[in-house]
Design a protein around this motif. Structure first.
Motif, PDB file in Angstrom:
ATOM      1  N   GLU A   1     -11.857  -9.401  -1.873  1.00 39.81           N
ATOM      2  CA  GLU A   1     -10.669  -8.539  -1.809  1.00 39.81           C
ATOM      3  C   GLU A   1      -9.662  -8.897  -2.904  1.00 39.81           C
ATOM      4  O   GLU A   1      -9.067  -8.009  -3.526  1.00 39.81           O
ATOM      5  CB  GLU A   1      -9.999  -8.641  -0.424  1.00 39.81           C
ATOM      6  CG  GLU A   1     -10.741  -7.892   0.669  1.00 39.81           C
ATOM      7  CD  GLU A   1     -10.675  -6.369   0.539  1.00 39.81           C
ATOM      8  OE1 GLU A   1      -9.709  -5.840  -0.042  1.00 39.81           O
ATOM      9  OE2 GLU A   1     -11.617  -5.710   1.011  1.00 39.81           O
TER      10      GLU A   1
ATOM     11  N   GLU B   1      -5.932   1.278  -4.348  1.00 39.35           N
ATOM     12  CA  GLU B   1      -5.726   0.539  -3.087  1.00 39.35           C
ATOM     13  C   GLU B   1      -4.254   0.180  -2.891  1.00 39.35           C
ATOM     14  O   GLU B   1      -3.726   0.270  -1.792  1.00 39.35           O
ATOM     15  CB  GLU B   1      -6.502  -0.790  -3.127  1.00 39.35           C
ATOM     16  CG  GLU B   1      -7.988  -0.645  -3.101  1.00 39.35           C
ATOM     17  CD  GLU B   1      -8.564  -0.857  -1.713  1.00 39.35           C
ATOM     18  OE1 GLU B   1      -7.819  -1.264  -0.803  1.00 39.35           O
ATOM     19  OE2 GLU B   1      -9.762  -0.595  -1.546  1.00 39.35           O
TER      20      GLU B   1
ATOM     21  N   ALA C   1      -4.831  -7.711   2.228  1.00 33.84           N
ATOM     22  CA  ALA C   1      -5.723  -7.657   3.391  1.00 33.84           C
ATOM     23  C   ALA C   1      -6.928  -6.794   3.073  1.00 33.84           C
ATOM     24  O   ALA C   1      -6.872  -5.930   2.177  1.00 33.84           O
ATOM     25  CB  ALA C   1      -4.985  -7.078   4.594  1.00 33.84           C
ATOM     26  N   GLY C   2      -8.014  -7.035   3.794  1.00 37.51           N
ATOM     27  CA  GLY C   2      -9.203  -6.207   3.606  1.00 37.51           C
ATOM     28  C   GLY C   2     -10.221  -6.411   4.716  1.00 37.51           C
ATOM     29  O   GLY C   2     -10.319  -7.506   5.291  1.00 37.51           O
TER      30      GLY C   2
ATOM     31  N   GLN D   1       0.869  -1.175   0.000  1.00 36.00           N
ATOM     32  CA  GLN D   1       0.000   0.000   0.000  1.00 36.00           C
ATOM     33  C   GLN D   1       0.906   1.224   0.000  1.00 36.00           C
ATOM     34  O   GLN D   1       2.033   1.150   0.503  1.00 36.00           O
ATOM     35  CB  GLN D   1      -0.865   0.004   1.261  1.00 36.00           C
ATOM     36  CG  GLN D   1      -1.813  -1.172   1.340  1.00 36.00           C
ATOM     37  CD  GLN D   1      -2.665  -1.161   2.607  1.00 36.00           C
ATOM     38  OE1 GLN D   1      -2.703  -0.182   3.340  1.00 36.00           O
ATOM     39  NE2 GLN D   1      -3.346  -2.264   2.855  1.00 36.00           N
TER      40      GLN D   1
ATOM     41  N   GLU E   1      -8.712  -6.151  -5.572  1.00 36.80           N
ATOM     42  CA  GLU E   1      -7.378  -5.524  -5.505  1.00 36.80           C
ATOM     43  C   GLU E   1      -6.445  -5.972  -6.626  1.00 36.80           C
ATOM     44  O   GLU E   1      -5.606  -5.190  -7.074  1.00 36.80           O
ATOM     45  CB  GLU E   1      -6.742  -5.784  -4.127  1.00 36.80           C
ATOM     46  CG  GLU E   1      -7.536  -5.082  -3.012  1.00 36.80           C
ATOM     47  CD  GLU E   1      -6.836  -5.043  -1.663  1.00 36.80           C
ATOM     48  OE1 GLU E   1      -5.749  -5.622  -1.513  1.00 36.80           O
ATOM     49  OE2 GLU E   1      -7.397  -4.416  -0.738  1.00 36.80           O
TER      50      GLU E   1
HETATM   51 MG   LIG Z   1      -6.482  -3.989   1.175  1.00 32.51          MG
END
Ligand SMILES: [Mg+2]
Ligand SMILES: NC(=O)C1=CN([C@@H]2O[C@H](COP(=O)(O)OP(=O)(O)OC[C@H]3O[C@@H](n4cnc5c(N)ncnc54)[C@H](O)[C@@H]3O)[C@@H](O)[C@H]2O)C=CC1
Length: 343
Positions: free
Chosen positions: A238, A286, A222-223, A210, A242
């Motif tokens: 996710e 993202e 991750a989410g 990120q 993403e």
């Molecule tokens: Mg994420």
């Protein structure tokens, strides 16, 4: 003599049973009682271990071996410190129950942010260190204990009013809940469920970064779970959102409470995608980057023990071992190595 032997056998059996439940079961039952019995909790507080925070930064002390550990002070000593610094007994009542030591001593935490930081550090021979730093300086069970304490203190500091009535909420002595006396609504400490997933195509694993990550750091995707989703559904969504991939299979690994930036409950998974469909379509709103890593690349990044300093040559590295992302990457690398040995 026979009676004495029978008594001895009874005592041995009793202590075996007691030892069997004394450690884990009795500690959990004791903690459970302290949460519902304010009087018992106040009594436990008088003779407890206390972990101090100053504006949510934990107090750490240096050990003889030169490592850092959270200072576990006796509550009676904390009371003397509070009195010496001009504070009073009510502040001690703001302590929050966080656990029970193996010696059956209750553990509490307290934020002394109203006191002068340097004065407390001086008396306690320690330093208040921001959790983002201290979490990674601690080892073993200490990092999760400090993270849990900070999360509970933060929750109390931000949950003073009922969202339905606007009236103040009142805590129980353990600090395990807050109640609005006007509406009767009970509030409990809150965590947000998050899925973290290491995607593999059989030979490589997928890692992303990120924009907010430190330079060179990559981790598993991750989410946050949306309302009504199962973790498996979050994971598939996710990965689709993403990086534009379809997940084929999922297996659970482990979980972790993650204190940054607020309390997340991280559920760690491994997932596979078809080796025939590995073309990434990264959502750059993202992720700054996402790419496939070989076992060789993962092995060399796992050897980078500390983040590169500014001015150092760019290097890829992973979250430290306190983070579940690190565990997922290690598990994947171990499995790949075992697979390679078999081939
Ligand atoms: Mg994420
Ligand atoms: N322990 C570890 O190894 C790692 C932990 N993490 C943690 O996982 C968490 C989630 O990862 P992201 O990729 O950022 O999630 P994400 O992919 O769901 O994106 C974050 C966005 O989701 C929205 N969102 C939905 N529910 C939310 C909630 N309850 N709280 C905050 N935002 C919410 C917000 O718009 C936010 O900007 C982060 O807090 C991060 O610290 C991430 C990677 C590694």
């Amino acid at each position: 003599m026979a009676m004495f032997r029978r008594l001895k056998i009874f005592v041995t059996k009793f202590s075996l049973i007691h030892r069997r439940c004394s450690s884990y079961v009795s500690r959990m039952r004791y903690l459970d009682r302290l949460k519902v019995d304010d009087e018992a909790c106040s009594a436990a507080l008088q003779n407890s271990h206390m972990f101090l925070f100053h504006r949510l930064s934990p107090l750490l002390q240096c050990t003889k071996r030169g490592t850092l550990r959270p200072a576990a002070l006796m509550s009676s000593d904390v009371l003397s410190i509070l009195e010496r610094l001009g504070s009073d007994r009510p502040l001690l009542k703001e302590s929050v129950l966080i656990g029970c030591s193996e010696q059956n001593r209750a553990q509490f935490c307290l934020d002394v942010g109203v006191l002068d930081q340097a004065a407390v550090e001086d008396i306690c021979e320690g330093t208040f260190i921001d959790l983002r730093k201290s979490f990674f300086l601690l080892t073993g069970l200490e990092a999760p204990l400090v993270a849990k304490a900070q999360a509970l203190l933060r929750w109390h500091q931000t949950s003073g009013f009922c969202s339905a009535t606007g009236q103040p909420t009142h805590r129980n002595q353990a600090g395990s809940e807050r109640v609005c006396r006007s509406s009767g609504i009970i509030y409990y400490p809150k965590m947000s469920p998050v899925v973290i997933v290491l995607v593999s195509d059989g030979k490589r694993c997928l890692l992303g970064r990120q924009p907010s990550f430190p330079r060179g750091m990559y981790s598993a995707l991750a989410g946050f779970c949306n309302m009504g989703e199962t973790p498996e559904e979050t994971l598939s969504r996710e990965v689709a959102e993403e990086v534009g991939l379809d997940v084929l299979s999922v297996s659970y690994s482990s979980s972790q409470h993650w204190p940054f930036p607020h309390s997340s409950f991280m559920l760690g998974f491994h997932a596979t995608v078809s080796p025939a469909h590995t073309q990434l379509s990264v959502d750059h709103s993202e992720l700054e980057d996402a790419r496939w890593f070989s076992l060789e690349e993962v092995t060399s990044a796992l050897q980078v023990n500390s983040p590169p300093r500014s001015g150092d040559a760019p290097v890829i590295w992973f979250p430290p071992k306190q983070a579940i992302g690190n565990r997922l990457i290690r598990e994947w690398a171990d499995r790949q190595r075992r697979g390679e040995e078999r081939e």
